[in-house]
Design an enzyme around this catalytic site. Structure first.
Site, PDB file in Angstrom:
ATOM      1  N   LYS A  11     -58.143 -32.801  10.417  1.00 35.36           N
ATOM      2  CA  LYS A  11     -57.696 -32.424  11.750  1.00 35.36           C
ATOM      3  C   LYS A  11     -58.469 -33.255  12.769  1.00 35.36           C
ATOM      4  O   LYS A  11     -59.325 -34.060  12.424  1.00 35.36           O
ATOM      5  CB  LYS A  11     -57.940 -30.938  12.024  1.00 35.36           C
ATOM      6  N   SER A  51     -49.248 -32.015   9.102  1.00 33.55           N
ATOM      7  CA  SER A  51     -49.998 -31.408  10.200  1.00 33.55           C
ATOM      8  C   SER A  51     -50.594 -32.415  11.179  1.00 33.55           C
ATOM      9  O   SER A  51     -50.970 -32.050  12.294  1.00 33.55           O
ATOM     10  CB  SER A  51     -51.116 -30.511   9.660  1.00 33.55           C
TER      11      SER A  51
END
Length: 229
Positions: A92, A38
């Site tokens: 993230k 990701s």
């Protein structure tokens, strides 16, 4: 019981060391392996990153209780946090701060009405699993003067458009750098500050553990001790 007490006494130095290490990891610094794609190309599977748990808050160990705020999270920081959806630990990039209006149009991030520049686009082949290679479009996105690498995977179905969302007070909007392969705030919503664990600022070690020819373990020395931008 006597045997247990004798064992504990004989190894008390090692036990104290383990307890101190556990306290250090829960309150000061931590290291986390990267298990998914990701955050490609910034982070890759097999990276182990160093996380500063004191970057933003001093917390009661093993809890989300903030004892003392230390600094404000910044747009562009790469952070680890507990998902507000199910508690899973994620990593993230912060793109939206409290009060920001965040939206996306055709994969382009828009903050407070201003499209964030993407420059230097290049095409690469990206291996998702052994034998499955897709086109990846890599570019550099500028988040208010903090450039970072990102990529898009046009062949995949992904959420590349959403209307303006105002980030609530005390919350942060997260996106993965691998925009089309990331379950981020587009899925789990904005993240409360108390769920932030710390800022990831350096790759400690790295190894390629999944190559095109299947499972393997090859050190990527060029990534060791490298800063996370």
């Amino acid at each position: 019981m006597n045997t247990l007490l004798h064992t504990l006494k004989a190894h008390r130095g090692f036990i104290v060391f383990l307890l101190g290490l556990a306290l250090f990891r829960t309150a000061v610094a931590d290291w986390n392996p990267i298990p998914s794609a990701s955050m490609r190309p910034t982070l890759r599977e097999g990276d182990v990153v160093l996380v500063n748990r004191l970057a933003y808050d001093l917390k009661l160990p093993l809890t989300d209780v903030v004892l003392l705020p230390l600094a404000e999270p910044r747009r562009g920081d790469v952070v680890t946090f507990s998902s507000p959806a199910d508690g899973t630990r994620l990593i993230k990039r912060i793109v939206g701060l409290p009060g920001d209006r965040v939206e996306m149009r055709d994969g382009h991030l828009i903050l407070n009405g201003h499209a964030q520049a993407q420059a230097g686009a290049s095409r690469h082949g990206e291996t998702l699993t052994p034998g499955w290679v897709v086109d990846a479009l890599r570019s550099t996105e500028d988040l208010g003067g903090r450039p970072h690498a990102m990529q898009a995977l046009p062949a995949l179905h992904a959420r590349r458009d959403f209307g303006a969302i105002t980030v609530p007070a005390g919350h942060y909007f997260m996106l993965g750098d691998n925009r089309d392969l990331s379950a981020d705030s587009r899925v789990i919503g904005s993240v409360p500050r108390e769920k932030l664990i710390g800022r990831a600022h350096r790759v400690l070690v790295s190894a390629d553990w999944l190559g095109e020819d299947g499972w393997r373990l090859a050190p990527r020395f060029e990534r060791w001790a490298s800063p996370i931008l």
